[in-house]
Enzyme design. Structure first.
Site, short mmCIF file in Angstrom:
data_model
loop_
_atom_site.label_atom_id
_atom_site.label_comp_id
_atom_site.label_asym_id
_atom_site.label_seq_id
_atom_site.Cartn_x
_atom_site.Cartn_y
_atom_site.Cartn_z
N LYS A 69 0.85 -1.20 0.00
CA LYS A 69 0.00 0.00 0.00
C LYS A 69 0.87 1.24 0.00
CE LYS A 69 -4.06 2.03 0.67
NZ LYS A 69 -3.74 2.85 -0.53
N LYS A 93 5.18 2.21 8.25
CA LYS A 93 4.02 3.02 8.64
C LYS A 93 2.79 2.13 8.83
CE LYS A 93 3.80 6.81 6.24
NZ LYS A 93 3.49 7.78 5.16
N LYS A 105 5.04 2.03 -3.17
CA LYS A 105 5.03 3.44 -3.58
C LYS A 105 5.24 3.50 -5.08
CE LYS A 105 4.87 7.47 -1.43
NZ LYS A 105 4.32 7.71 -0.08
N THR A 189 -4.44 12.99 6.72
CA THR A 189 -3.03 13.04 7.13
C THR A 189 -2.85 14.07 8.24
OG1 THR A 189 -2.39 12.42 4.89
CG2 THR A 189 -0.66 13.37 6.28
N ASN A 219 -1.75 19.97 0.71
CA ASN A 219 -2.88 19.32 1.40
C ASN A 219 -2.65 19.25 2.91
OD1 ASN A 219 -3.87 16.67 2.68
ND2 ASN A 219 -5.27 16.88 0.98
N1 GLU Z 1 0.86 8.98 0.33
C1 GLU Z 1 0.38 8.81 1.68
C2 GLU Z 1 1.52 8.39 2.59
O1 GLU Z 1 2.68 8.61 2.31
C3 GLU Z 1 -0.85 7.92 1.76
C4 GLU Z 1 -0.68 6.52 1.28
C5 GLU Z 1 -1.98 5.73 1.19
O2 GLU Z 1 -3.02 6.28 1.52
O3 GLU Z 1 -1.90 4.58 0.77
O4 GLU Z 1 1.30 7.88 3.66
#
Ligand code: GLU
Length: 421
Positions: A69, A93, A105, A189, A219
């Site tokens: 993810k 994370k 990613k 976030t 954002n």
């Molecule tokens: N791009 C965000 C991060 O770095 C969200 C990733 C997601 O929602 O999968 O955490």
């Protein structure tokens, strides 16, 4: 891998965490390398009829705890090394928050501000055409990241559906509400970081009336400023890639948002409502209680870390503090709430979106907020307790917390599956 790659730097945190846990060397070996990184060249038709190509990647770093993810960023300076590092951070994370995911990613090396809306749509669809075989709701689930948004996720979800011949909303998160997006994903976030700071405020020595500086006004930066201001805190400085503004008695957030909505820099509000212009780097040293880096990697480095006056740093960006700066801040007693915890609200609400897509039943906004707050407070406090009992930084504690979960999952898979998994 080159000597001083971004990933090498990131892996130092893994070794550091391993020193505080009794785990098998096999676990570290597995987490040191990306499982797969696919590169593609996206070829699109520009509005003037010419063709242009862009480099793109998707990395699935580790899928021990579930499908990979993580977001897709559109940035002119993206590289494979950066994508793998960001995917490594996503692995940790998701483990920090106990989400049933591994880390991934993606990126396209492009300046999206130089593209028209139709060119951007063609590029987004081309990305999915290139990576459709890699992604999937049980395999790898993209989302927004730097310079991508819900509109782009909508085009990508639509393209995936056309390729596989059915609608599969759970293949991507951060979609528009009309296409199966979740309420509360937009500010998730920032809201996660806000719940974290609010919950640990007294332990962190933060008062009822904080002075806050925000680096980056996209954002995450805009939402954290609004959430904290609504609680009576004062936003004393904000920056973006073109400059910064400060006001001792608090900035006019409406004027800042209006400037951004028109595509202008926050700097252009200088002179209005007591706003004073600063250089983007001066923001780091502004007199405040809480500094919120909400821009890109490595913005706080050994060259500016000593100027920081804040007692707490809330990392809403990924990797904003270099490891050298981290050590300097720790020595000075500045507490850094690390990215893999502080900005995990985004992926957590992405997880809620995926769950809602799969069950076909959608939750009200209050339920999203309540579930996010509960998880953020539980994991934040757990990491705080680890940091206190082991006398380690919040960053090392977050890695320890995540690594113990990853190690348990790696061991549960069994040794036969080790290289094949
Ligand atoms: N791009 C965000 C991060 O770095 C969200 C990733 C997601 O929602 O999968 O955490």
């Amino acid at each position: 891998m080159s000597e001083n790659s971004l990933l090498d730097h990131a892996l130092v945190r893994l070794d550091e965490a391993a020193r505080h846990l009794n785990i098998d060397a096999d676990v570290i070996e597995k987490l040191k390398y990306a499982r797969e990184t696919t590169k593609a060249r996206l070829m699109i038709r520009m509005d003037d009829g010419s063709r242009k190509s862009f480099l793109a990647w998707r990395c699935r770093y580790d899928d021990t705890r579930g499908p990979t993810k993580g977001g897709i960023r559109f940035h002119p300076e993206s590289t494979a090394d950066e994508v793998e590092t960001l995917a490594f951070w996503m692995t940790f994370k998701c483990a920090v928050m106990n989400l049933p995911y591994g880390g991934g990613k993606g990126a396209v090396q492009v300046d999206p501000r130089a593209l028209s809306k139709t060119e951007l749509e063609r590029l987004s669809r081309a990305y999915i055409q290139a990576f459709a075989r890699i992604i999937g709701p049980d395999r790898d689930i993209p989302a927004p990241d730097v310079y991508t948004n819900s509109m782009i996720m909508g085009w990508m979800a639509d393209e995936y559906g056309q390729i596989v011949g059915e609608t599969v909303p759970a293949v991507i998160t951060g979609k528009p509400i009309a296409l199966g997006g979740s309420l509360g994903r937009g500010d998730a976030t920032a809201r996660g970081g806000y719940y974290l700071v609010r919950n640990l405020a007294s332990e962190l020595g933060l008062g009822e009336r904080m002075r806050v500086a925000v680096q980056g006004f996209g954002n995450a930066g805009q939402y954290i400023a609004q959430l904290l201001a609504a609680d009576g805190h004062t936003i004393v400085a904000v920056s973006d890639s073109s400059g910064a503004v400060a006001a001792k008695d608090g900035l006019d957030l409406d004027a800042l948002m209006a400037a951004k909505a028109k595509g202008k820099s926050v700097r252009e509000t200088a002179g209005q409502g007591g706003h004073v212009a600063l250089s983007a780097d001066e923001l780091v040293g502004v007199d405040c209680d809480l500094l919120v880096p909400a821009a890109l990697e490595n913005m706080i480095h050994k060259g500016n870390a000593e100027t920081i006056k804040a007692r707490v740093v809330l990392e809403l960006a990924n990797g904003p503090v270099t490891s050298e700066a981290d050590a300097l801040l720790e020595a000075r007693g500045v507490v850094v709430l690390p990215d893999i915890l502080a900005n995990a609200g985004g992926v957590t609400v992405s997880y809620f979106e995926w769950v809602q897509n799969r069950q076909g039943f959608y939750w009200p906004l209050e339920e999203i907020h309540e579930r996010l707050r509960t998880i953020m407070e539980r994991e934040g406090r757990g990491i705080w307790d680890v940091s206190q009992s082991k006398k380690i930084s919040m960053r090392t504690a977050a890695y320890v917390h995540a690594l113990s979960r990853l190690a348990e999952a790696i061991e549960a898979h069994g040794t036969q599956n080790f290289f094949a998994s």
